[in-house]
Design an enzyme around this catalytic site. Structure first.
Site, short mmCIF file in Angstrom:
data_model
loop_
_atom_site.label_atom_id
_atom_site.label_comp_id
_atom_site.label_asym_id
_atom_site.label_seq_id
_atom_site.Cartn_x
_atom_site.Cartn_y
_atom_site.Cartn_z
N LYS A 203 14.19 33.70 -14.93
CA LYS A 203 14.32 33.15 -16.28
C LYS A 203 15.71 33.42 -16.86
O LYS A 203 16.32 32.53 -17.47
CB LYS A 203 13.23 33.77 -17.16
CG LYS A 203 13.15 33.20 -18.55
CD LYS A 203 11.95 33.79 -19.31
CE LYS A 203 12.04 35.30 -19.39
NZ LYS A 203 10.98 35.88 -20.26
N ARG A 279 4.52 35.10 -27.68
CA ARG A 279 3.66 35.72 -26.67
C ARG A 279 2.18 35.48 -26.95
O ARG A 279 1.34 35.79 -26.10
CB ARG A 279 3.93 37.23 -26.61
CG ARG A 279 5.33 37.60 -26.11
CD ARG A 279 5.48 39.10 -26.00
NE ARG A 279 6.82 39.49 -25.58
CZ ARG A 279 7.21 39.58 -24.32
NH1 ARG A 279 6.37 39.28 -23.35
NH2 ARG A 279 8.45 39.95 -24.01
N ARG A 318 14.83 44.47 -6.40
CA ARG A 318 15.70 44.77 -7.55
C ARG A 318 15.66 46.26 -7.88
O ARG A 318 16.67 46.87 -8.20
CB ARG A 318 15.27 43.96 -8.77
CG ARG A 318 16.20 44.10 -9.97
CD ARG A 318 15.76 43.23 -11.13
NE ARG A 318 14.57 43.79 -11.80
CZ ARG A 318 13.98 43.22 -12.84
NH1 ARG A 318 14.44 42.05 -13.30
NH2 ARG A 318 12.94 43.77 -13.40
N ARG A 324 16.00 51.13 -10.88
CA ARG A 324 15.12 51.08 -12.04
C ARG A 324 13.77 51.70 -11.70
O ARG A 324 13.10 51.27 -10.76
CB ARG A 324 14.92 49.63 -12.51
CG ARG A 324 16.12 49.07 -13.24
CD ARG A 324 15.88 47.65 -13.72
NE ARG A 324 14.68 47.52 -14.54
CZ ARG A 324 14.43 46.45 -15.29
NH1 ARG A 324 15.31 45.46 -15.34
NH2 ARG A 324 13.33 46.38 -16.00
N ARG A 335 2.63 44.87 -15.19
CA ARG A 335 3.46 43.95 -15.99
C ARG A 335 3.08 42.50 -15.75
O ARG A 335 3.01 41.69 -16.68
CB ARG A 335 4.94 44.18 -15.68
CG ARG A 335 5.47 45.50 -16.23
CD ARG A 335 6.76 45.90 -15.56
NE ARG A 335 7.83 44.93 -15.77
CZ ARG A 335 8.96 44.90 -15.06
NH1 ARG A 335 9.15 45.79 -14.08
NH2 ARG A 335 9.89 44.02 -15.33
#
Length: 379
Positions: A203, A279, A318, A324, A335
């Site tokens: 995105k 959302r 990632r 992370r 998530r």
């Protein structure tokens, strides 16, 4: 700005549905108060008032009745002044309290003729209830007790009103756009975009490419919230209080923040990408209302769809590359579950709005962007 083309005319949104329904409720509340114990008979003037009359009846809580009369006084976009009764009144009106329900009062000639006609039936009283009134256009003195809104002397369609029998089904009210303004609107062609995509769907990459090609602005809810708090604005301080107390920031406060940023782009921007908002369906409705108040709208919702196994692969990679801590399999699955539970109802909502666009997010980045461009170029 939401634009519709009806036959040879162009119309732009002027009164959003949310505002209409608020005013209908206010009128109904007054009738409930004033007409308690009178069992009024509502006479809805067809065709234009059918939506207003239906919504009004839903909010009237006192005993009442409804019937219909059909009058004609319009041809094209102007009133002819010639009034023809098409469907008469069959009820006994003797000693009844009558409320005429009209969509719009402009010259007042139609209403005056109807009141005169009703007077021969010996009612106890006759009252006028109209969705809209044009004070500048009135040619006769009328006591309009229940008027939802006053508007300028413009030609409008939507919410039951028509242009040559078209446009009655529109949920908002639209105003006729003069030819000179229509040319200017075409040159600006604002395109606000809502983009949906699960974590790892690309995105951010695709938003950057849209910004570069089309000159769009970009609003990320998270960034806006953080900036307001960092700069210690009034909105930011209020939001921080909710966060510090372990509460969610209310939708109304988020909308106020987004509106502040949106307005900073001026009236002639090329469009804004809304990222991370809405959302929920109430947030989508609030965003629609906020834009409609400015004569704007969401032109398209882009749904970047990537299979979950591919999302897992991308996010784990990632995490390995960036270090992370939240890019681990357990956290990623949580998530994604939250994302899908939130967006599924929204996707259906935007589908009903007629602006949902499914984009296959699996494959070459430029190919995906090409599909996005096809959507943007078509609106």
């Amino acid at each position: 700005m939401a634009i519709v083309k009806i036959k040879d005319k162009t119309f732009a949104t002027s009164i959003p549905e949310s505002v209409i329904l608020q005013r209908v409720q206010a009128v109904a509340d007054r009738i409930n108060h004033d007409m308690a114990g009178k069992n009024p008979l509502l006479l809805a003037v067809l065709n234009g008032s059918f939506m207003f009359a239906a919504d009004l009846m839903r909010h009237i809580t006192i005993p009442c009745e409804i019937s219909f009369v059909k009058l004609a006084s319009y041809e094209g976009t102007t009133s002819t002044g010639k009034i023809t009764e098409v469907i008469g009144i069959n009820e006994d009106l003797t000693n009844r309290t009558i409320i005429i329900v009209e969509d719009i009062v402009d010259t007042g000639l139609t209403m005056k003729r109807m009141i005169e006609t009703l007077g021969t039936r010996h009612p106890a009283s006759v009252h006028i209830c109209t969705m809209l009134v044009k004070p500048e256009k009135l040619k006769v003195d009328l006591n309009i007790e229940y008027a939802a809104m006053e508007i300028p002397n413009d030609f409008i369609v939507g919410y039951g009103l028509d242009y040559d029998q078209q446009g009655r089904n529109l949920r908002d009210i639209y105003t006729l756009v003069p030819e000179t303004e229509e040319k200017n609107m075409k040159s600006i062609n604002m395109k606000n975009i809502v983009i949906f995509g699960a974590p790892g769907s690309g995105k951010g990459t695709q938003s950057d490419k849209m910004i570069e090609k089309y000159g769009f602005e970009h609003i990320s809810t998270g960034d806006v919230l953080r900036n307001e708090i960092k700069n210690e604005t009034e909105l930011g301080r209020t939001a921080k209080q909710y966060i510090d107390n372990g509460q969610l920031v209310p939708d109304a406060l988020i909308i106020d923040m987004l509106a502040k940023v949106y307005d900073s782009y001026g009236k002639d921007h090329r469009g804004v990408i809304f990222d991370g908002f809405p959302r929920t369906i109430p947030q989508a409705e609030a965003l629609k209302e906020m834009l409609a108040e400015r004569g704007h709208s969401v032109a398209a919702m882009l749904e970047l769809d990537v299979p979950e196994d591919e999302l897992m692969t991308r996010l784990i990679k990632r995490g390995q590359e960036s270090g992370r801590s939240d890019d681990n399999e357990e956290t990623i699955r949580k998530r994604l579950d939250v994302y899908h539970s939130q967006t599924s109802p929204l996707i259906d909502w935007y589908e009903k709005e007629g602006i949902r666009n499914h984009i296959n997010g699996l494959g070459d980045i430029d190919q995906i962007f090409g599909d996005i461009c096809n959507v943007i170029d078509s609106i």
